[in-house]
Every structure is written in C-alpha cells, then in structure tokens.
Design a protein around this motif. Structure first.
Motif, PDB file in Angstrom:
ATOM      1  N   THR A 115       0.742  -1.197  -0.004  1.00  0.00           N
ATOM      2  CA  THR A 115      -0.123   0.074  -0.020  1.00  0.00           C
ATOM      3  C   THR A 115       0.942   1.178   0.010  1.00  0.00           C
ATOM      4  OG1 THR A 115      -1.772  -1.077   1.251  1.00  0.00           O
ATOM      5  CG2 THR A 115      -1.784   1.292   1.100  1.00  0.00           C
ATOM      6  N   LEU A 116       0.791   2.041  -1.050  1.00  0.00           N
ATOM      7  CA  LEU A 116       1.507   3.370  -1.102  1.00  0.00           C
ATOM      8  C   LEU A 116       1.097   4.344   0.119  1.00  0.00           C
ATOM      9  CD1 LEU A 116       1.290   3.794  -4.920  1.00  0.00           C
ATOM     10  CD2 LEU A 116       3.146   3.228  -3.612  1.00  0.00           C
ATOM     11  N   ASP A 117       1.864   5.355   0.611  1.00  0.00           N
ATOM     12  CA  ASP A 117       1.687   6.107   1.504  1.00  0.00           C
ATOM     13  C   ASP A 117       0.305   6.696   1.031  1.00  0.00           C
ATOM     14  OD1 ASP A 117       3.611   5.273   3.115  1.00  0.00           O
ATOM     15  OD2 ASP A 117       4.991   6.838   2.489  1.00  0.00           O
ATOM     16  N   ASP A 118      -0.095   6.945   0.002  1.00  0.00           N
ATOM     17  CA  ASP A 118      -1.433   7.901  -0.507  1.00  0.00           C
ATOM     18  C   ASP A 118      -2.641   6.886  -0.464  1.00  0.00           C
ATOM     19  OD1 ASP A 118      -1.271   6.302  -2.910  1.00  0.00           O
ATOM     20  OD2 ASP A 118      -0.696   7.888  -3.974  1.00  0.00           O
ATOM     21  N   GLY A 119      -2.368   5.625  -0.111  1.00  0.00           N
ATOM     22  CA  GLY A 119      -3.264   4.776   0.233  1.00  0.00           C
ATOM     23  C   GLY A 119      -3.862   3.535  -0.904  1.00  0.00           C
ATOM     24  N   ARG A 120      -3.084   3.927  -2.024  1.00  0.00           N
ATOM     25  CA  ARG A 120      -3.391   3.243  -3.383  1.00  0.00           C
ATOM     26  C   ARG A 120      -2.584   1.801  -3.002  1.00  0.00           C
ATOM     27  NH1 ARG A 120      -1.101   5.448  -8.173  1.00  0.00           N
ATOM     28  NH2 ARG A 120       0.413   6.702  -6.953  1.00  0.00           N
TER      29      ARG A 120
END
Length: 142
Positions: free
Chosen positions: A88-93
């Motif tokens: 999970t990327l830090d932006d939630g994706r």
C-alpha cells in the motif's frame, strides 16, 4: 491471501533471466537506483527497502536537472519470495507484483490503483516505461 486492487491498471514484461535474479534486481536498493526511472531525464538517487510484511520502502525519483523530485513509498502487505509482492502506497493506493517463471524467462505482472491527477494512459505508460527500464537493466547485467 490476495490484495484487492480497485480499477487496476496492469503492465507486464517478460525478462530473460531466472526468477531469483529478477527478484533480487527488483528488490535490492543498489539495483533499484539503476533502473527506477520512466525516462532518461529522470533517475532514482535513493532507495531503501525493508522487504517483509509490514516493512517500509522508499525510492526517491528525481529529474536529473534537479527541477522536481518525489518519494515513492509505502508498506508491504504481502511478500512471497520469488512469487508475489503487494503493498500500500503512502497515499493509500494498492499495488501487486507477480513473478512467474516461463520458458522465455520471468514474467513480471504489475497491477496498480491509479491516482486521480494524471490521465490513465499516462500512468500506464509511465509504469510500463519503468518496467521496460527494469527489463533492459536486468538483462544487460552480468
């Protein structure tokens, strides 16, 4: 265990190398900094990778003229050596990368949730360009 990817975009490539080499070159920071760029005017001057579930990663991607840079970072949710990485990327994706052995080498299939800023075709093109760079780097390395 699977990770759900909403409205995912998929890029893929077959690298003429065994899965163990592909896995190593994909994950070791000293290799990431050599291939993680979408075009020749960009580079990855920094990479850190704690490859384990709940481990963090960060790759700094920067324009070579120093006009812009950003960190590509997140946390791993699934790590199955030589098979699957999900994070999970830090932006939630969400992102998932599958590695599979074929007669031609190792197929890398990367699926990611798109962001809302850039056109989908641009995002797919950028991720594919980075994967193509990875293929070129890995196949040319001794």
């Amino acid at each position: 265990m699977q990770q759900v990817i909403k409205n995912g975009i998929t890029v893929e490539s077959t690298i003429n190398a065994p899965v163990e080499k592909v896995w190593e070159y994909w994950n070791r920071p000293e290799h990431i900094t050599k291939w993680c760029a979408a075009s020749p005017d960009w580079h990855a001057p920094y990479a850190d990778n704690d490859l384990r579930e709940d481990g963090r990663f960060k790759t700094t991607m920067a324009a070579k003229d120093e006009s812009f840079s950003f960190d590509f970072s997140g946390i791993y949710t699934i790590v199955k050596e030589n098979e699957l990485i999900a994070y999970t990327l830090d932006d939630g994706r969400k992102v998932s990368i599958a590695f599979s052995s074929t007669e031609e080498g190792t197929k890398v299939t990367e699926t990611f949730e798109p962001e809302d800023t850039n056109p989908l075709e641009m995002q797919q093109g950028g991720w594919q360009a980075i994967l193509n760079n990875f293929k070129k780097y890995t196949e040319s390395a001794v």
